[in-house]
Design an enzyme around this catalytic site. Structure first.
Site, PDB file in Angstrom:
ATOM      1  N   ASN A  88     -10.796  -3.342  -5.873  1.00 28.55           N
ATOM      2  CA  ASN A  88     -10.029  -2.376  -6.664  1.00 28.55           C
ATOM      3  C   ASN A  88     -10.635  -2.099  -8.036  1.00 28.55           C
ATOM      4  OD1 ASN A  88      -6.731  -3.352  -5.425  1.00 28.55           O
ATOM      5  ND2 ASN A  88      -8.133  -1.766  -4.709  1.00 28.55           N
ATOM      6  N   ASP A 111       0.834  -1.196   0.000  1.00 29.81           N
ATOM      7  CA  ASP A 111       0.000   0.000   0.000  1.00 29.81           C
ATOM      8  C   ASP A 111       0.874   1.254   0.000  1.00 29.81           C
ATOM      9  OD1 ASP A 111      -2.295   1.491   0.050  1.00 29.81           O
ATOM     10  OD2 ASP A 111      -2.697   1.210   2.190  1.00 29.81           O
TER      11      ASP A 111
END
Length: 251
Positions: A69, A21
């Site tokens: 996502n 991330d």
């Protein structure tokens, strides 16, 4: 067989999973486009894989693209798909030469046929790798993983291959995406977020968590060593009593 390399004193994690991330924030802080951050993040994978090989880690699982996502802007999703395809094409032969087996877990039917072929070819090229496993979780979700295991068990009951009474934790685990790998010992998330975002919900039941503020493109060997050192200090009881005198117990 574990990743070959220099021995590390004391028991360390056999299986590390990472939520990669912070690519976008890394780019923003440098005045770069989000694509530059994602490209830098992809390059970091090669370095980390090498670091794991020298630290006797047997398996490395990376959360590359979650089921959620797909909700990102279409241009960003398209970029991520191109980077994924490029990575598979460029790195498969290298991993084969280094004895690393690549596999991709998650749904594949929502990927383009071109990307599906690239995944299959990369897995085939590296299938004989015996020095360790690199697992890329793409279009993956922990809830989906549990649901697909339950569905496969239900199909076996309908087909007469098993009884309802035979379904327990072992049966479910045997149908999970990482069934043939050691349990995930250490789960790392970069960028300062402290949640697992629907990643390996079943497999992380007894994982040790390590959260760091380092953004993924900056996550280097020193950051990995810090995570491993922290892991070694944990008292892993798996539901049992603490070790006498507070010393660490590592399974």
């Amino acid at each position: 067989m574990a990743f070959g390399g220099t021995d590390v004193t004391g028991p360390g994690p056999r299986h590390i999973a990472i939520i990669m991330d912070g690519n976008g924030r890394w780019a923003a802080r440098r005045g770069l486009s989000p694509s530059a951050g994602h490209k830098a993040g992809v390059e970091r994978i090669r370095d980390l894989l090498s670091a794991c090989r020298s630290r006797d880690v047997k398996a490395l699982t990376l959360f590359a693209f979650s089921s959620e996502n797909w909700q990102r802007p279409p241009k960003e999703v398209a970029l991520l798909m191109r980077l994924f395809h490029s990575y598979l094409r460029k790195e498969a032969r290298r991993m084969c030469d280094e004895g690393v087996r690549l596999r991709v877990i998650g749904r594949r039917d929502r990927f383009s046929l071109r990307l599906q072929r690239a995944i299959a070819e990369a897995e085939d090229i590296t299938r004989r790798g015996g020095q360790g496993d690199l697992v890329i979780a793409a279009d993956y979700g922990g809830r989906w993983d549990i649901a697909q295991a339950a569905r496969r068990l239900a199909e076996e009951v309908v087909d007469g291959k098993r009884t309802v009474e035979s379904i327990g934790e072992e049966a479910v685990e045997g149908h999970m995406q990482l069934a043939d790998l050691p349990p995930v010992d250490l789960l790392i998330r970069s960028s300062g977020e402290q949640r697992i975002s629907n990643f390996i919900l079943w497999q992380a039941a007894y994982s040790e968590f390590f959260f760091t503020n380092i953004l993924w493109p900056d996550f280097d060997e020193a950051a990995l060593d810090e995570a491993i050192a922290t892991f070694k200090q944990r008292d892993r009881r798996f539901g049992g009593r603490a070790a006498a005198g507070g010393s660490a117990v590592l399974a």
